[in-house]
Design a protein around this motif. Structure first.
Motif, PDB file in Angstrom:
ATOM      1  N   ARG A  45       0.888  -1.280   0.205  1.00  0.00           N
ATOM      2  CA  ARG A  45       0.141  -0.031   0.016  1.00  0.00           C
ATOM      3  C   ARG A  45       0.961   1.244   0.031  1.00  0.00           C
ATOM      4  O   ARG A  45       0.680   2.151  -0.760  1.00  0.00           O
ATOM      5  N   THR A  46       1.868   1.192   0.769  1.00  0.00           N
ATOM      6  CA  THR A  46       2.701   2.304   1.181  1.00  0.00           C
ATOM      7  C   THR A  46       3.489   2.788  -0.331  1.00  0.00           C
ATOM      8  O   THR A  46       3.299   3.803  -0.802  1.00  0.00           O
ATOM      9  N   ALA A  47       4.148   1.616  -0.990  1.00  0.00           N
ATOM     10  CA  ALA A  47       4.738   1.877  -2.133  1.00  0.00           C
ATOM     11  C   ALA A  47       3.832   2.159  -3.362  1.00  0.00           C
ATOM     12  O   ALA A  47       4.360   3.141  -4.085  1.00  0.00           O
ATOM     13  N   SER A  48       2.650   1.751  -3.495  1.00  0.00           N
ATOM     14  CA  SER A  48       1.859   2.303  -4.603  1.00  0.00           C
ATOM     15  C   SER A  48       1.563   3.613  -4.420  1.00  0.00           C
ATOM     16  O   SER A  48       1.397   4.315  -5.320  1.00  0.00           O
ATOM     17  N   ILE A  49       1.269   3.971  -3.240  1.00  0.00           N
ATOM     18  CA  ILE A  49       0.937   5.444  -2.831  1.00  0.00           C
ATOM     19  C   ILE A  49       2.087   6.458  -3.154  1.00  0.00           C
ATOM     20  O   ILE A  49       1.867   7.468  -3.807  1.00  0.00           O
ATOM     21  N   VAL A  50       3.281   5.940  -2.658  1.00  0.00           N
ATOM     22  CA  VAL A  50       4.498   6.632  -2.914  1.00  0.00           C
ATOM     23  C   VAL A  50       4.620   6.722  -4.631  1.00  0.00           C
ATOM     24  O   VAL A  50       4.990   7.936  -5.001  1.00  0.00           O
ATOM     25  N   GLY A  80      25.144  17.982 -14.855  1.00  0.00           N
ATOM     26  CA  GLY A  80      25.057  17.997 -13.290  1.00  0.00           C
ATOM     27  C   GLY A  80      25.431  16.533 -12.430  1.00  0.00           C
ATOM     28  O   GLY A  80      25.234  15.535 -13.329  1.00  0.00           O
ATOM     29  N   PRO A  81      25.733  16.744 -11.220  1.00  0.00           N
ATOM     30  CA  PRO A  81      25.743  15.330 -10.606  1.00  0.00           C
ATOM     31  C   PRO A  81      24.603  14.564 -10.526  1.00  0.00           C
ATOM     32  O   PRO A  81      23.436  15.078 -10.643  1.00  0.00           O
ATOM     33  N   VAL A  82      24.555  13.250 -10.383  1.00  0.00           N
ATOM     34  CA  VAL A  82      23.540  12.565  -9.956  1.00  0.00           C
ATOM     35  C   VAL A  82      23.540  12.695  -8.378  1.00  0.00           C
ATOM     36  O   VAL A  82      24.357  11.858  -7.565  1.00  0.00           O
ATOM     37  N   VAL A  83      22.510  12.735  -7.930  1.00  0.00           N
ATOM     38  CA  VAL A  83      22.192  13.029  -6.462  1.00  0.00           C
ATOM     39  C   VAL A  83      21.095  11.960  -5.886  1.00  0.00           C
ATOM     40  O   VAL A  83      20.008  11.961  -6.416  1.00  0.00           O
ATOM     41  N   ALA A  84      21.460  11.067  -4.845  1.00  0.00           N
ATOM     42  CA  ALA A  84      20.397  10.252  -4.553  1.00  0.00           C
ATOM     43  C   ALA A  84      19.996  10.444  -3.094  1.00  0.00           C
ATOM     44  O   ALA A  84      21.061  10.592  -2.254  1.00  0.00           O
ATOM     45  N   PHE A  85      19.004  10.200  -2.580  1.00  0.00           N
ATOM     46  CA  PHE A  85      18.186  10.314  -1.169  1.00  0.00           C
ATOM     47  C   PHE A  85      17.606   8.904  -0.987  1.00  0.00           C
ATOM     48  O   PHE A  85      16.709   8.795  -1.844  1.00  0.00           O
ATOM     49  N   ARG A  86      18.214   8.161   0.150  1.00  0.00           N
ATOM     50  CA  ARG A  86      17.278   7.143   0.362  1.00  0.00           C
ATOM     51  C   ARG A  86      16.427   7.442   1.688  1.00  0.00           C
ATOM     52  O   ARG A  86      16.938   7.869   2.721  1.00  0.00           O
ATOM     53  N   VAL A  87      15.151   6.889   1.503  1.00  0.00           N
ATOM     54  CA  VAL A  87      14.208   6.490   2.899  1.00  0.00           C
ATOM     55  C   VAL A  87      13.914   5.366   2.687  1.00  0.00           C
ATOM     56  O   VAL A  87      13.834   4.361   1.909  1.00  0.00           O
ATOM     57  N   ASP A  88      13.492   4.916   3.855  1.00  0.00           N
ATOM     58  CA  ASP A  88      12.717   3.402   3.989  1.00  0.00           C
ATOM     59  C   ASP A  88      11.494   3.463   4.312  1.00  0.00           C
ATOM     60  O   ASP A  88      11.118   4.619   5.106  1.00  0.00           O
ATOM     61  N   MET A  89      10.501   2.430   4.078  1.00  0.00           N
ATOM     62  CA  MET A  89       9.275   2.587   4.280  1.00  0.00           C
ATOM     63  C   MET A  89       8.528   1.362   5.431  1.00  0.00           C
ATOM     64  O   MET A  89       7.328   1.440   5.578  1.00  0.00           O
ATOM     65  N   ASP A  90       9.381   0.351   5.672  1.00  0.00           N
ATOM     66  CA  ASP A  90       8.676  -0.596   6.454  1.00  0.00           C
ATOM     67  C   ASP A  90       8.585  -0.342   8.001  1.00  0.00           C
ATOM     68  O   ASP A  90       9.184   0.287   8.858  1.00  0.00           O
ATOM     69  N   ALA A  91       7.653  -1.161   8.394  1.00  0.00           N
ATOM     70  CA  ALA A  91       7.296  -1.049   9.834  1.00  0.00           C
ATOM     71  C   ALA A  91       7.645  -2.293  10.798  1.00  0.00           C
ATOM     72  O   ALA A  91       8.165  -3.188  10.071  1.00  0.00           O
ATOM     73  N   LEU A  92       7.352  -2.304  11.799  1.00  0.00           N
ATOM     74  CA  LEU A  92       7.544  -3.594  12.786  1.00  0.00           C
ATOM     75  C   LEU A  92       6.789  -4.473  13.252  1.00  0.00           C
ATOM     76  O   LEU A  92       5.327  -3.852  13.149  1.00  0.00           O
TER      77      LEU A  92
END
Lengths: 434, 434, 434, 434
Positions: D33-38, D107-119
């Motif tokens: 659900r989270t990924a599809s909304i993202v 220009g540069p390739v800039v990446a940001f990582r976030v994570d989505m999972d719960a416990l």
């Protein structure tokens, strides 16, 4: 009456033999002096004598001392009264002797087994210890006849004398087996595998003492636990415990894990089993990861199958423990014995013969109380496999201290008693098979 | 220039001392011959000499040999060149010596520590081992100066000579501490607790070798792990493993369980810890439930607190394991050392002084690579507690083989080098505090 | 002939009872529905009925479920056919029932024991499982009569009927004991300690199946191992395994050490012993030092003394292991049974009576093959202590699958067979004592 | 000023996103659900969106739930607000999403990582827990965002919005990486191996909380321990513990021996190591030899090499322990992470950018206090291998309770703060590389 007279005539020689063997106690596979004297005595009596490679299969021996130790002992034996002619046949850990008396008349093959080895015990030198006060205690440091095998050997020679004296009245063939290295159950297998009892119709192994009272006799002793003795060496890699603990391969951790695993081998539904790690020696210095660990272990079982089960579990435990800690393990079988039931038919014959002995008050047919092990069971099982009958008898006596104790001693009356019963048994067996 | 000349003049005596001590190697708390010669030499130089109970607190020693061993060694020392007068003060495991030089002028109290004990190692007798080929290898079986303490003692005496020669140019008080039983970290605590460094302003302990190259010097060696050495004895009850296994109390099972528990002591979040069971000896015979098991263990920690944590865990493991198998356990501390950081201020002074030495090419101020332990840390921590400064220096040399190896040896150039650097340090400290 | 006819008349009711109990399977101490129906049936037959606290000593029960579980089950029982009047007497884990028939004529007190509890097993729902195909399989998830106690209870009621029908021809007193919680050997002790068999002259416990063939009967079953069931909880302290490993007290290490120690409890020279850790559950998350560990263990012994030996060793192991890792341990006995020999005199009477049964082809007097445990032994030992005679009988039948298997089932012929033999035994005992 | 305004405009959407994700908490590899909304949100913003197999290498995932669980969750997601179009691309445990914004200017390739999972935690439902009182606590039993990943995902979307709003002022390429299954360190490896950071010049992973205070920021967090998570299953053979103990193969004994062996893995000289057995579950019934035992373990190391060492030792221990008890062992890696140092050059750029943020009072350049693990290290090591720079930043906030606690919560101010700092960093990086 005549038997009794003949036996009494042996009383003195029996004592002399016994005391001589006691004084020059020799450990298993090193009974060179003893065996050479036995062989020479049998020869003098008129026996056909076989020794060394003729009666032992070399590679079936277990727990043989190092070559250098054997060689040093050979020199000692020569300097301490060994028969030089026969010594050369019983060197090199090949100390078994068999004397054969063929009456020339058809009849059964009857075999008697006695054993010759002493223990690695320092004999007591105290005033309450008769071998010391009467001057025949062991002259060898840390070697002692503390289980009565000196008496067994004497009885074997006394029996040989009586049989030869009565050769004309007997028929069939008699074999007197003098076995090395019964302690640690190391020697019988090699004699069995040499085939020396393959033609035997009746087989009788003898022990004195073991808790049976004076003037009592057990005609069929059962209850021996099958056993396997193993020396186990774990080899890892040493490393400084402070500076590079990750470089070591810890043989002591492997050994400790193995110890707990071994004692944890499951009980067997079919009967008693045993496991013991009697000795563990590991490591060199406090700050070094131990690279070596030696274990001395034994398994036992109420039956040979149960012992085999424990042994197989033990090997799995040892190999797995070695793998856990990335060490190597070397497992060496240094002794083994079977369980064996005495043949009831033979037990009855022996018991009946024993009942005639003037040296006995009480005869027990069958006893299964023992919790020890004996490699005479190899002979017994082989004889029974080949269609013969076998038993294990015990001649009672009063003990000064328990077997394997530094003050172990017995009454020398047991010697003529043993000769008397075994000779009567021989006579009975010859008659039986007529 | 003058210092160099004076140092060169000591080159021969340094070699003679070192070789004499090497030849008559004495283990910890048994340095009776060495200590008596040290004391007598210091006295001859003009030092006020304190020894034995004057400089050691008896009950703070750890891992002291048995009384009978000490007494036998005293006889040996007397027969092998000990100074009879001083010997009587350093018997009974009280082998510490302190020489004091009071210049009579106000100034700091400066202390130098060297150690005197040898190891229980059999020295190599091969043609590639100089002490053997040059005739000064250990005359005592299984005792060897394989860690350089012979050289330390010689350096201590050489430094004593130079200080006395220059007494007039110096001020304050100098203490030369000759410590017993550094191996196993057993001796320093007893000297510390006797109070001998309580008034010290600057304290310098010295070691040679340890991987530092020839003509290099470390002015502040850190990284010593705090450590505790323990001998542990589990006592159970023997029983025949076949006949009555339930009657035994198995000390080997307790020990094995303890071994696994000890290595399993959790890592500490605050820094490195170590645990080792270097030796385990258990049992008497293969068929007997082992009634005794001896473990030699050591704990370590990057800080004294971490070592204390490991030690407490270890004691819990040992007691619990004993209880599991209904055995008794006896835990004996036979050695202990702390962690200690060198005082940076002192390190800088020493490094600057060392930089003047013609015997050195390279000076390292601070090094924390070590993973061993040292009980000089007791002195260091006490001095710092009392407001003084302390450091631990290392004089580099080429080694023939690693420390504690049977072929350990070093270049004797390290002896004048050590004296030179320490003397320059003494001079610098005196100036510093003016 | 008349007995046979009366027994045959019970065949249908026996089946109905059995199938009803089977369908509403209830675990130990929760046999509320079953017990209430048993009590009400006995009452209807004319028995004096005792239940709950009248026949059980509350604090002698072992392994009783939590109060909330008991209460929930009480509601379930009420909704599922329990007898409301009697239910109130058998709540709260007090589910034992005793029916007494006093003939009013002098004579012996004869007691028969059956048990009522089911197992925590999910019954098979497959076409080869008769209870399923015939529509009487358990309606309760994870509860199943997989050991035949449904049949035992039915036999108890059938026997009660026959005895009452023949009241005039009998004399003495009959006690029909319906025991809870035999599984896990948890219930008998509480009934024994309530004194219900203290006046019993003849005691007979009954089981069906257990490998005995259809139309066979064992009049004296021996060989039950004494046993103790324990739940053990180690409690330590959780900590993050990465961030602060030294802060944890590891309950799993304690438990693991205990497991190895428990299996390593020495064999006993006097006979068979057993130890098992059947379940271990520890820890919460992969990265947390486990703070809790639960073990379910059992000890056994060929005699009560041997079991006691194993139990004592186990307690020492558990406490020691807890101490090793600085954790707490809570040891709770949740079941226990004794070993017990059947009284030979009673065995002979029962065997003779059984030989008259038309439902049997073969009667075995005495069998000691079992390796399981039974808490009927509490009744047996108490009866014998008080001077009475006791035995344990087995009624053979063909099993669809072994005891405790999800497809366990038996032939319902065993029900009239059981009633027949027990009734004939009652008659014989009454005659015997005349 | 303009940035602040734009960030403030995001405050409400950030909260809405965060609370929505919080309410529909999804565990690792099930963030459907989270990924599809993202994905749908990114698409709506104008991003090129890649998902599922486009951004994850299927076989490089670790610890993926069973297929049936995944399928059930897909149905749940559809019923609970997932975007149907995108859902089909992120089923089957392939829940990663990457949004790409190519400015079209070099220009540069800039990446940001976030994570989505719960416990897998049951969220507290108490009045002191804001998500509960404000009505957005998890609607899913035993699932909770207790580590802040709901906020991370919201920050990712907020950052995406700002970048897109400022597209014309930026150059180069931006990648917003939404990673699944960071908990248990299971998901990053599969995205790394799909190559999604192979062209990245600057990589920034973000976390909130972890003990850093509100209005503080760490620009370069180091100290992550490399780790391996393993599920281990020992499989033996069940047997009745009373009747046939010798028939079993005891998986619990193997597991117990392994536990002690694992904790006994030697410390590593090069740095900190860790080992934990967090969970052990074995056996089925008290009287059955346990045939199965499951262990959940993890190893850690200060460096990847040390972790690899511990892992290899662990595998040897596990295999050896299995062999000891003749059981099989299955070892499954269910998570893994590396150690990784942040690139100092990038840390300095980030710190300078952060120093401009009105939401911060204090910026820490470099912190190595952590003792946890993170699989963002896979991305970091890959980027550095390919020549780029990488760092891991932490945005401080006040926590209601610690991470992984059932009452975990943070101040929602952290959301605009995170967006602000990351956006300023993006701007700085673009300028830097001009």
């Amino acid at each position: 009456m005549e038997i009794e007279k003949a036996v009494e005539a042996m009383r003195k020689p029996l004592q002399l033999w016994r005391r001589d063997f006691h004084q020059y106690a020799e450990a298993g596979f090193m009974e060179m002096r003893t065996a050479s004297i036995v062989a020479s005595t049998l020869e003098a009596l008129g026996y056909t004598v076989f020794a060394g490679e003729e009666v032992m299969k070399k590679e079936a021996r277990m727990g043989v001392p190092d070559q250098s130790v054997l060689e040093a002992h050979e020199r000692w034996a020569l300097e301490n009264g060994a028969d030089a002619k026969w010594l050369s046949k019983v060197t090199d850990g090949m100390t078994g002797v068999v004397g054969m008396l063929d009456t020339g008349k058809s009849g059964p093959v009857v075999a008697f087994r006695v054993d010759m080895d002493a223990l690695e015990i320092q004999e007591a030198m105290t005033d309450d210890h008769i071998p010391f006060t009467e001057g025949f205690s062991s002259v060898v440091a840390n070697r002692m006849h503390a289980c009565g095998h000196d008496g067994h050997t004497a009885i074997g020679l006394g029996l040989a004398s009586l049989l030869m004296q009565n050769k004309d009245a007997l028929n069939g063939v008699f074999k007197l087996i003098f076995q090395p290295a019964e302690e640690g159950t190391r020697g019988a297998k090699s004699m069995t595998e040499a085939g020396i009892v393959d033609d035997v119709d009746y087989f009788i192994a003898t022990h004195l003492g073991t808790g049976v009272k004076a003037r009592e006799f057990v005609a069929g002793n059962a209850g021996f636990l099958a056993t396997t003795k193993m020396d186990v060496m774990f080899t890892g890699k040493a490393a400084h415990a402070g500076a590079e603990p990750n470089e070591g391969k810890n043989a002591l951790m492997a050994a400790s894990s193995a110890v707990l695993g071994l004692y944890g081998i499951p009980r067997h539904a079919d009967g008693a089993s045993r496991i013991n790690v009697g000795v563990l020696e590991a490591g060199t210095g406090r700050n070094v990861i131990p690279s070596g660990a030696l274990l001395k272990i034994e398994t036992r079982g109420e039956t040979s199958a149960i012992n085999q089960y424990v042994r197989e579990q033990a090997v799995a435990v040892l190999k797995g423990a070695a793998a856990m800690y990335q060490t190597e393990v070397d497992i060496r079988v240094v002794g083994e014995a079977l369980s064996s039931e005495p043949s009831r038919e033979l037990v009855d014959i022996v018991a009946k013969a024993a009942a005639q002995s003037p040296y006995l008050d009480h005869v027990v047919n069958y006893d299964d109380q023992s919790a020890g092990s004996e490699d005479a069971t190899y002979f017994m099982e082989r004889v029974k496999e080949k269609g013969g009958l076998a038993t294990y008898v015990i001649v009672g006596t009063t003990l000064a201290a328990g077997h394997h104790n530094e003050k172990f001693d017995y009454e020398e009356d047991v010697l003529p008693t043993g000769v008397d019963v075994l000779f009567r048994t021989a006579v009975a067996l010859v008659r039986e098979s007529k």
